[in-house]
Write an enzyme that holds these catalytic residues in place. Structure first.
Site, PDB file in Angstrom:
ATOM      1  N   ASN A  27       0.844  -1.193   0.000  1.00 20.64           N
ATOM      2  CA  ASN A  27       0.000   0.000   0.000  1.00 20.64           C
ATOM      3  C   ASN A  27       0.882   1.247   0.000  1.00 20.64           C
ATOM      4  OD1 ASN A  27      -1.642   2.212   0.876  1.00 20.64           O
ATOM      5  ND2 ASN A  27      -3.157   0.744   1.610  1.00 20.64           N
ATOM      6  N   ASP A  60      -1.416  -4.211  10.821  1.00 23.25           N
ATOM      7  CA  ASP A  60      -2.772  -4.552  10.401  1.00 23.25           C
ATOM      8  C   ASP A  60      -3.708  -3.607  11.127  1.00 23.25           C
ATOM      9  OD1 ASP A  60      -4.326  -6.183   8.665  1.00 23.25           O
ATOM     10  OD2 ASP A  60      -5.178  -7.163  10.416  1.00 23.25           O
ATOM     11  N   ARG A 106      -2.685   4.781  13.362  1.00 23.64           N
ATOM     12  CA  ARG A 106      -1.436   4.274  12.801  1.00 23.64           C
ATOM     13  C   ARG A 106      -0.259   5.097  13.327  1.00 23.64           C
ATOM     14  NH1 ARG A 106      -3.094   4.008   8.033  1.00 23.64           N
ATOM     15  NH2 ARG A 106      -3.625   1.810   8.092  1.00 23.64           N
TER      16      ARG A 106
END
Length: 197
Positions: A9, A68, A180
């Site tokens: 990503n 994740d 994140r």
């Protein structure tokens, strides 16, 4: 220090390189010769994160970290959770996932906004030793998409205490407060305070 970030990503890669700073050099999966899909078959976010880091270590011998992330909507018993990326099906389409989320909330009869949180778990593997770091961002799911930045559920996630969705924020703004970012801040602090040989 060189570390492989186990992702394909590019949005994540750009976000994390900003967070990590110049003293860390991030290698991509392509840099270490990994062109296959890394398995994500575990039932929890933490286990998926560990599985991805373990795959890189065992197959390529590279020090690596994997993350994740899941969206947990309280009214849906923490769905979509570990299935966030493929909530509406294997096509992993963000718009489909958002529409499916709205549909599931409508089925419950709950009104929007609906309380939710993002959870990120990072697993670092260094010479076969594993470490995990967690970041959480509370917020709510809103009834209309707002903003064009970010990815995934960002257009419908309103962080707690803010008037703009993640998708209405710049990458730098989101990078200062996101789930994140919180997890990676813990990773970077660990790497700086506990230098790994």
């Amino acid at each position: 220090m060189e570390l492989c970030f186990a992702t394909n990503n590019l949005h994540k890669l750009a976000e994390i390189q900003d967070l990590m700073g110049a003293e860390f050099r991030l290698l991509t999966l392509e840099d270490i010769g990994c062109f296959e899909d890394i398995p994500e078959t575990q039932p929890t976010i933490a286990a998926n994160s560990h599985q991805k880091a373990e795959y890189i270590w065992e197959h390529f011998g590279a020090n690596a970290f994997a993350d994740d992330t899941g969206l947990e909507v309280y009214a849906l018993d923490n769905e979509p959770g570990v299935y966030s990326a493929r909530y509406a099906g294997p096509q992993r389409d963000a718009n489909d996932n958002i529409e499916h989320l709205w549909h599931r909330l409508a089925e419950t009869g709950k009104t929007l906004p609906s309380p939710a949180r993002f959870v990120t778990i990072i697993t670092l593997v260094h010479r076969g030793k594993y470490y995990q770091f967690e970041g959480i961002m509370e917020g709510s799911i809103i009834a209309k998409k707002r903003g064009t930045n970010g990815f995934g559920y960002d257009p419908v996630f309103l962080p707690l205490g803010h008037s703009r969705t993640f998708a209405e924020m710049s990458r730098e703004e989101k990078g200062q407060l996101s789930h994140r970012a919180k997890a990676f801040e813990k990773l970077v602090e660990f790497l700086k305070q506990s230098p790994l040989e």
